[in-house]
Scaffold this motif. Structure first.
Motif, short mmCIF file in Angstrom:
data_model
loop_
_atom_site.label_atom_id
_atom_site.label_comp_id
_atom_site.label_asym_id
_atom_site.label_seq_id
_atom_site.Cartn_x
_atom_site.Cartn_y
_atom_site.Cartn_z
N ALA A 107 0.82 -1.22 0.00
CA ALA A 107 0.00 0.00 0.00
C ALA A 107 0.85 1.26 0.00
O ALA A 107 2.06 1.23 0.22
N ALA A 108 0.20 2.39 -0.24
CA ALA A 108 0.85 3.70 -0.15
C ALA A 108 -0.23 4.75 0.13
O ALA A 108 -1.40 4.54 -0.20
N ARG A 109 0.19 5.85 0.76
CA ARG A 109 -0.70 7.00 0.89
C ARG A 109 -0.13 8.16 0.09
O ARG A 109 1.08 8.37 0.08
N ALA A 140 4.02 3.63 3.59
CA ALA A 140 4.73 4.79 3.07
C ALA A 140 3.72 5.87 2.70
O ALA A 140 2.70 5.59 2.05
N HIS A 141 3.99 7.11 3.14
CA HIS A 141 3.01 8.19 3.06
C HIS A 141 3.72 9.42 2.49
O HIS A 141 4.67 9.92 3.12
N SER B 121 3.87 1.42 -3.85
CA SER B 121 4.49 1.33 -2.52
C SER B 121 5.99 1.60 -2.61
O SER B 121 6.53 2.40 -1.84
N THR B 124 6.78 5.30 -3.46
CA THR B 124 6.57 6.20 -2.32
C THR B 124 7.68 6.03 -1.29
O THR B 124 8.17 7.01 -0.71
N MET B 125 8.11 4.79 -1.03
CA MET B 125 9.25 4.57 -0.13
C MET B 125 10.49 5.33 -0.63
O MET B 125 11.18 5.99 0.16
N GLU B 128 10.32 8.96 -0.05
CA GLU B 128 10.46 9.29 1.38
C GLU B 128 11.86 9.02 1.91
O GLU B 128 12.10 9.11 3.12
#
Lengths: 245, 245
Positions: A107-109, A140-141, B121, B124-125, B128
């Motif tokens: 998932a991701a935000r 992860a957001h 996912s 996004t990681m 970040e």
């Protein structure tokens, strides 16, 4: 794929909340027997209980407050993988075709906090006869590092994306309780229970039940809130606890 | 997101292939130091080595031969989670912001065997500031139960979906070797090395190097094949071993 049932096992149901990182083996074995007896596509989601919450609060991470510290992400994700292995193992011991699914991998935000949870892996597992077992996790957001992805949020997202037939939430209480502590048999609109649940304001003083009811009302599928004694009844097609629809 | 580097650590590099489920701690620590010194977005993928291959062959599961046995899926996935925890732990000890990503949770194959690997996912990681660490795994496969998803296949899929800038494959040998055992410095087309790699027929008798070269040639990004001694040179922007482009 036929429409699956989505069953949430609350963190307080599968762990001993008073002891850090301790599984309630006896209760988990009883739940696993009920799950193994189910016929038809089933997704299981479990909460964090004494595994996830300790790490989350130690690192100051919540659903909205993030952390860019990789040690926080690894600590919370690792504790939840440990609990997931215990839950999957108990289900397997009881004969359920359980397989692990780790939401941090999936998932991701985005920057608005909106969750994306691609359905392909879980849907294919279901089609192949497996019971995917997901859990509350970090995610992860964008702009926040990682935040918490709760089991309840997963249930709602999975029920919507998989077109669930029924949703069950096994909690520490036998249903949504009214102001006198009695189980409300059916909730069709939030204002029916707003007073008992602490009103419709955004501060959720009831430990999440008000927010949970609101999210479950928005689903197409009927949802039920019940306790561990009623899992077999729910999986057999019964209507224990509170029906939210 | 800026274009990441994708680094594959071969299973034979991070494990002792002669001993079941044994990590090569010393080599892993040296590789982790090289990875921790890298500046810029990086995805790490590792193979199965003595962890995954034993379980896969014990259960008769390959990239095309599936199993519907949940114990096979759990056994292979669990062994690979164990290895992944060791690799992520070594990277973390060296100071890399490594976090685990389990492909079984994320990917699926359709009935034709085509892989879908949603990029959200991992992307996004990366944004970040984390270093996602994936691994060879099982994958739910329509009509087959689960099949094997190799580290090499993950590298190719990730490089394409993330728009990788460079791809590095750290293997047991210092590059693609010609018929005399010397490193071929550059491969621009498969027919340049077809004879040395055993021809272009579909039987891959060279342990996967022919198939690997073909897949890497199809990428937009340049790919390099080198051994453990050259990881730091590759991550610093050098061109060790064989360049495939």
């Amino acid at each position: 794929m036929s429409s699956p049932t989505v069953l949430k096992l609350g963190g307080s149901v599968v762990t001993d909340k008073d002891a850090p990182e301790t599984v309630d083996d006896e209760r988990l074995a009883a739940l696993a027997d009920a799950v193994a007896g189910h016929d038809g596509p089933l997704v299981v989601v479990h909460g964090g209980g004494s595994f996830g919450h300790h790490h989350a609060s130690a690192h100051g991470v919540s659903r909205t407050e993030g952390s860019g510290d990789p040690a926080a992400a690894r600590g919370i994700a690792g504790a939840m993988e440990d609990l997931n292995r215990a839950v999957v193992g108990a289900l397997a011991d009881a004969g359920a075709p359980a397989v692990p699914v780790h939401p941090f991998s999936l998932a991701a935000r985005d920057a608005d906090g909106d969750l994306s949870l691609p359905a392909g892996s879980v849907a294919t597992m279901l089609d192949e006869g497996f019971v995917p077992v997901l859990h509350g996790d970090v995610v992860a957001h964008a702009g926040e590092g990682v935040t918490i992805l709760s089991g309840d949020e997963l249930v709602v997202a999975l029920a919507a994306s998989l077109g669930a037939e029924r949703v069950g939430l096994c909690s520490a209480v036998p249903g949504v309780l009214d102001a006198d502590g009695a189980v409300v048999p059916r909730i069709g609109a939030f204002d029916e229970v707003a007073d008992a649940l602490g009103g419709s304001d955004s501060t959720d003083v009831t430990g999440g039940m008000a927010a949970k009811v609101r999210e479950l009302l928005a689903l197409d599928a009927p949802a039920y809130v019940f306790d561990a004694d009623a899992v077999a009844e729910f999986l057999a097609g019964g209507e224990p606890g509170t029906r939210i629809d």
